[in-house]
Design an enzyme around this catalytic site. Structure first.
Site, short mmCIF file in Angstrom:
data_model
loop_
_atom_site.label_atom_id
_atom_site.label_comp_id
_atom_site.label_asym_id
_atom_site.label_seq_id
_atom_site.Cartn_x
_atom_site.Cartn_y
_atom_site.Cartn_z
CG ASN A 4 -1.73 1.20 1.42
OD1 ASN A 4 -1.81 2.04 0.51
ND2 ASN A 4 -2.37 1.32 2.57
CE LYS A 6 -0.15 2.99 4.88
NZ LYS A 6 0.01 3.00 6.33
CG HIS A 96 -5.71 1.83 5.48
ND1 HIS A 96 -5.19 2.73 6.39
CD2 HIS A 96 -4.74 0.92 5.24
CE1 HIS A 96 -3.94 2.37 6.67
NE2 HIS A 96 -3.65 1.29 5.99
CD GLU A 98 -2.69 5.29 6.98
OE1 GLU A 98 -2.69 5.37 5.74
OE2 GLU A 98 -1.78 4.72 7.62
CD GLU A 168 -3.10 -2.37 7.64
OE1 GLU A 168 -2.08 -2.63 7.01
OE2 GLU A 168 -3.70 -1.27 7.56
N GLY A 174 3.09 2.25 10.77
CA GLY A 174 4.02 3.36 10.54
C GLY A 174 4.78 3.77 11.79
CB SER A 214 5.91 -1.75 11.69
OG SER A 214 5.48 -0.44 12.01
O1 LIG Z 1 -1.63 -0.57 4.69
C1 LIG Z 1 -0.54 -0.71 5.27
C2 LIG Z 1 -0.41 -0.49 6.67
O2 LIG Z 1 -1.14 0.59 7.12
C3 LIG Z 1 0.93 -0.67 7.26
O3 LIG Z 1 1.75 0.46 7.08
P1 LIG Z 1 3.28 0.37 7.56
O4 LIG Z 1 3.86 -0.88 6.95
O5 LIG Z 1 3.93 1.62 7.03
O6 LIG Z 1 3.25 0.28 9.06
#
Ligand SMILES: O=C[C@H](O)COP(=O)(O)O
Length: 257
Positions: A4, A6, A96, A98, A168, A174, A214
């Site tokens: 992803n 983002k 998600h 977010e 998640e 993150g 992460s």
């Molecule tokens: O969609 C992916 C997740 O929100 C994980 O993000 P991350 O790997 O940067 O922690």
């Protein structure tokens, strides 16, 4: 294994990132039939990604990060499932954290988005997960199962069998804070068990459950070794093609299952 991106990488950066990822996987003789590789770029990159994947016959799938619950009409700024399907998107992320947090999306809207995607042959990646206070109170399983029930409301067993669910934990996104493999298994196992109760064996055995939060080349093998973790939804580390390729090929790098 889904990356992803983002709100990162414009369409020019998307092209070079995708090419590097494809070359790295090709060099390693990655078998796309055993581990599917998916990138989830911003909307503005999708046409470029489609052109590259089709033109160079890359063994990669791609999808979007969100979709409207509506198929067309007066919904300024939204993008519909038919539009994504026309761009060759195989997947779309819905719910998600977010989007749940930044845009106040609730389970009912997430379920409507998942249904819209399914109507047009796009597989939803339905995200669920608890915030830190819920985990500290030890209520992660009940919280995630309630989100799951709400986010899949109205879907029948055959739809659920084709779905992807991503667990998640919000506190691990993150932050560099990874859930332990046992934490991931507890919730991913509970998700599969709930789907077995609500939608039957074929749905529970067909659904793919991903862990996200992460995930890095150094920790992916341990989480993938858990019974109910079928894959990973990778944010930050998917922006680096070498890291993402190493995650995709975790068995070869770290001797996972
Ligand atoms: O969609 C992916 C997740 O929100 C994980 O993000 P991350 O790997 O940067 O922690």
């Amino acid at each position: 294994m889904a990356g992803n991106w983002k709100m990162n990488l414009d369409h020019l950066q998307a092209a070079s990132t995708l090419q590097k990822l494809a070359w790295t996987l090709q060099d390693a003789k990655h078998d796309a039939a055993s581990v599917e590789v998916v990138v989830l770029p911003p909307f503005t990159d999708l046409r470029t990604v489609q052109t590259l994947v089709d033109g160079d016959r890359l063994e990669l799938s791609y999808g979007a990060q969100d979709v409207s619950p509506h198929d067309s009409g007066a919904h300024t700024g939204d993008v519909s499932a038919p539009m994504l399907a026309r761009l060759g998107c195989r997947y779309v992320v819905v719910g998600h954290s977010e989007r749940r947090d930044d845009h106040g999306e609730g389970d009912e809207l997430v379920a409507a988005k998942a249904a819209a995607a399914l109507r047009h042959g796009v597989t939803p990646i339905v995200c669920v997960g608890e915030a830190l206070d819920v985990r500290q109170a030890g209520r992660q399983v009940e919280h995630v199962l309630a989100q799951l029930d709400g986010s899949l409301a109205g879907l029948d067993a055959s739809a659920v069998a084709g779905l992807v669910v991503a667990y998640e934990p919000v506190w691990a996104i993150g932050t560099g804070e990874v859930a332990t493999p046992a934490d991931a298994q507890e919730v991913c196992g509970a998700i599969r068990a709930r789907l077995r109760e609500t939608h039957g064996d074929a749905a529970a055995d067909g659904v793919r459950v991903l862990y996200g939060g992460s995930v890095k080349p150094s920790n992916v093998a341990a989480v993938m070794a858990e019974d109910d973790v079928d894959g990973a939804l990778v944010g930050g580390a998917s922006l680096d093609p070498a890291d993402f390729a190493a995650i995709v090929r975790y068995q070869h790098h770290h001797g996972g299952r």
